[in-house]
Design an enzyme around this catalytic site. Structure first.
Site, PDB file in Angstrom:
ATOM      1  N   ASP A  55     -11.177  74.535 107.730  1.00 36.96           N
ATOM      2  CA  ASP A  55     -10.159  75.526 107.419  1.00 36.96           C
ATOM      3  C   ASP A  55      -8.762  74.918 107.540  1.00 36.96           C
ATOM      4  OD1 ASP A  55      -9.427  78.550 107.211  1.00 36.96           O
ATOM      5  OD2 ASP A  55      -8.294  77.842 108.950  1.00 36.96           O
ATOM      6  N   ASP A 110     -26.014  93.845 110.951  1.00 30.42           N
ATOM      7  CA  ASP A 110     -25.946  94.173 112.373  1.00 30.42           C
ATOM      8  C   ASP A 110     -27.361  94.419 112.893  1.00 30.42           C
ATOM      9  OD1 ASP A 110     -25.338  95.141 114.897  1.00 30.42           O
ATOM     10  OD2 ASP A 110     -24.738  97.117 114.167  1.00 30.42           O
ATOM     11  N   HIS A 158     -14.192  85.272 101.448  1.00 25.71           N
ATOM     12  CA  HIS A 158     -13.764  86.270 102.429  1.00 25.71           C
ATOM     13  C   HIS A 158     -12.272  86.565 102.370  1.00 25.71           C
ATOM     14  CE1 HIS A 158     -13.023  82.373 104.288  1.00 25.71           C
ATOM     15  NE2 HIS A 158     -12.123  82.959 105.047  1.00 25.71           N
ATOM     16  N   ASP A 159     -11.507  85.765 101.642  1.00 28.25           N
ATOM     17  CA  ASP A 159     -10.057  85.963 101.530  1.00 28.25           C
ATOM     18  C   ASP A 159      -9.625  86.497 100.170  1.00 28.25           C
ATOM     19  OD1 ASP A 159      -9.294  85.185 104.078  1.00 28.25           O
ATOM     20  OD2 ASP A 159      -9.124  83.079 103.545  1.00 28.25           O
ATOM     21  N   GLU A 202     -10.329  73.222 102.879  1.00 28.52           N
ATOM     22  CA  GLU A 202      -9.456  74.250 102.300  1.00 28.52           C
ATOM     23  C   GLU A 202      -8.085  73.617 102.096  1.00 28.52           C
ATOM     24  OE1 GLU A 202      -8.040  78.826 103.245  1.00 28.52           O
ATOM     25  OE2 GLU A 202      -8.035  77.345 104.860  1.00 28.52           O
ATOM     26  N   ASP A 258     -24.166  90.157 113.217  1.00 29.35           N
ATOM     27  CA  ASP A 258     -24.411  89.180 114.282  1.00 29.35           C
ATOM     28  C   ASP A 258     -25.421  88.133 113.820  1.00 29.35           C
ATOM     29  OD1 ASP A 258     -26.949  90.555 114.551  1.00 29.35           O
ATOM     30  OD2 ASP A 258     -25.903  92.031 115.796  1.00 29.35           O
ATOM     31  N   ASP A 265     -17.975  76.755 109.795  1.00 23.06           N
ATOM     32  CA  ASP A 265     -16.564  76.887 109.435  1.00 23.06           C
ATOM     33  C   ASP A 265     -15.763  76.448 110.653  1.00 23.06           C
ATOM     34  OD1 ASP A 265     -14.168  77.627 108.219  1.00 23.06           O
ATOM     35  OD2 ASP A 265     -15.026  79.467 107.393  1.00 23.06           O
TER      36      ASP A 265
END
Length: 561
Positions: free
Chosen positions: A199, A21, A331-332, A256, A29, A98
């Protein structure tokens, strides 16, 4: 074998809201990413895969896009993105976006028009159907639980959403919509991006007629993967996308594609298919779960023999025919060191061992932010500390089913996607140096011991081991293009294999557990000279060459000649 820059690259995945951040609002960001480009370059990274940063209401962490041509103000501006792209390229780093092509946000202008009336020009940009005898159009279940159908009061019809009701599925049978997507993809490529992670790309085609799935248990809705995943027409659409758009640019693409094996994967990534460069496979991600879908929360014990079987099939089937995308976390998924290693007594050793595994297989390796310092699962105490919609849905449904709270929380601490989404741990200061404000999700409490600043100061840290591994991969083409051969296939503790390219042979020995097994040196390798290229332990003096004893989570990589 055809050589390519994306085969030799090392990819680093950035989850922007949790990376860095720059303005103190508690969310990462684009300017935060810019501030860390030198760090990533020094690590040895080639490509940055950035999770969605498009304009979005944020109902699914940016995977619900409301404007493909705009940056989410929470992350910055398009000028910030242009600067990021320029600064990355100036350092020799590439940017992979992505991109979600299966669905949009329900706040996308297309969908707002589509639901405005049955005869609107964009009505068929999405998938609409009437109910059947007062019921849903079919019995398919959403990935986020419940029906894939949401009723629209104004037009009296249902729209399809494989994920959240805020993520309506696009209709790829509509040529006008497809051409608009093509124009958008060209726009980003002309801007200079270096590739895309597509994705949920396996879902863009649904079974003709949208039939009911088999329902032997007579449930209200059932999972219907076979009716909306990896259908044959997906390949026609991807070949056309490649021919009309992608092949005009020197980029990399990864899809994916859950629910397939290596033989099916070749339909996407085969050298003569002209569809995608590689796909993410999920077989190894389900080894510790009862099943996919909601069953993924129910844990089961995994064995090394199972892992070897899965990974070896992918390594051997795709060799000389396609290309692998290798990963243990994203991230999953939970943190690899907590899932496949030991995040307590042997956190450093097991994190280094798993890194050795990922960076010595055939295929492009993907490192998720924080893996390079051995970040662990968060294991928050209460459900109020979690933010992931899937996790919160699971908690609510489990309570309704009467499951004990301690059992529910144990599953969440092991499998929640928030394990990977806690802020990047930059230093031991307030909020781990991620933000000067209040972070959108709590920092992992172990940040004072596990952070980048400490790791960079320690020459024996996981961070420096990653740097050495990445450098080693760039020095030896055998670690990129070499043929994989599994040794000791029935050994329950050791994962041993060779990578051979022309006259160069690399031997990899991995102890996946905390015991100390002995390994008989493979007979067909005896007599060859050995050069230890890297290990996560100090070498053993005067060790016998015909038999070695491995220490807990030990990894060794030899060059044989």
């Amino acid at each position: 074998m055809l050589e390519a820059w994306w085969k030799e690259a090392v990819v680093y995945e950035i989850y922007p809201v949790s990376f860095k951040d720059s303005n103190g609002d508690g969310k990462g960001d684009l300017r935060g990413i810019i501030s860390k480009l030198d760090y990533l370059k020094d690590l040895g990274i080639d490509v940055l895969w950035i999770c969605p940063i498009y304009e979005s209401p944020g109902m699914d962490n940016g995977y619900d896009i409301s404007n493909y041509y705009a940056i989410n103000p929470a992350f910055g501006t398009m000028e910030d993105f242009d600067e990021l792209l320029w600064e990355a390229h100036a350092r020799g780093l590439k940017i992979m976006m992505d991109l979600v092509l299966n669905h949009t946000s329900d706040k996308h202008p297309w969908f707002i028009e589509s639901r405005s009336s049955i005869d609107n020009s964009k009505r068929n940009y999405y998938i609409w159907r009437k109910g059947v005898n007062g019921l849903f159009p079919n019995n398919w279940e959403s990935y986020f639980s419940g029906s894939v159908w949401e009723f629209d009061e104004k037009t009296g019809e249902y729209y399809m959403h494989l994920y959240s009701k805020h993520q309506p599925d696009l209709n790829w049978a509509n040529e006008e919509m497809v051409n608009e997507l093509y124009d958008m993809i060209r726009w980003w490529l002309e801007k200079g991006v270096d590739g895309f992670r597509f994705d949920a790309i396996a879902h863009i085609v649904k079974a003709k007629g949208l039939p009911n799935a088999d329902n032997p248990q007579h449930l209200p809705v059932v999972r219907a993967y076979q009716l909306f995943s990896n259908l044959e027409k997906v390949h026609d659409l991807l070949r056309r996308l490649n021919e009309e758009v992608l092949m005009d640019y020197d980029i990399m693409t990864v899809g994916e594609t859950s629910g397939l094996g290596p033989e099916q994967a070749l339909q996407y990534v085969g050298d003569k298919r002209h569809e995608l460069d590689m796909v993410f496979q999920f077989e190894h991600m389900t080894l510790d779960s009862v099943s996919m879908g909601t069953g993924r929360w129910e844990a089961r014990s995994w064995t090394l023999l199972e892992l070897k079987k899965v990974m070896s099939r992918w390594q051997t089937t795709l060799h000389n025919q396609g290309w692998n995308a290798n990963y243990l976390g994203n991230h999953d998924q939970p943190r690899p060191v907590s899932r496949f290693g030991n995040d307590q007594q042997f956190r450093v050793e097991s994190a280094k061992m798993l890194a050795t595994f990922m960076l010595t297989l055939e295929g492009t390796p993907y490192i998720y932010q924080g893996e390079e310092i051995g970040m662990t699962n968060a294991a928050f105490e209460t459900i109020s500390d979690y933010r992931d919609v899937e996790t919160l849905n699971y908690y609510g449904q489990s309570q309704l089913q009467g499951k004990p709270n301690d059992r529910i929380m144990a599953a969440i601490r092991a499998k929640s996607r928030d394990n990977a989404r806690t802020p990047m741990q930059w230093n031991g200061g307030p909020q781990a140096g991620f933000t000067t404000g209040e972070p959108w999700i709590k920092v992992n409490p172990n940040y004072t011991e596990v952070n980048v600043e400490l790791a960079m100061k320690d020459p024996k840290s996981i961070y420096h081991y990653y740097r050495q591994l990445i450098a080693l991969r760039k020095q030896h083409k055998a670690l990129v293009y070499g043929e994989y051969k599994l040794l000791l296939p029935l050994d329950p503790d050791l994962y041993v294999y060779t990578r051979t390219w022309e006259q160069d042979t690399i031997l990899v020995i991995l102890n996946f557990f905390d015991d100390m097994p002995r390994m008989e040196w493979p007979k067909d390798l005896r007599g060859l000279s050995q050069e230890l290229l890297i290990s996560n332990y100090e070498p053993v003096p005067d060790e016998r060459q015909d038999q070695i004893e491995l220490r807990p989570y030990e990894a060794r990589v030899y060059r044989l000649y």
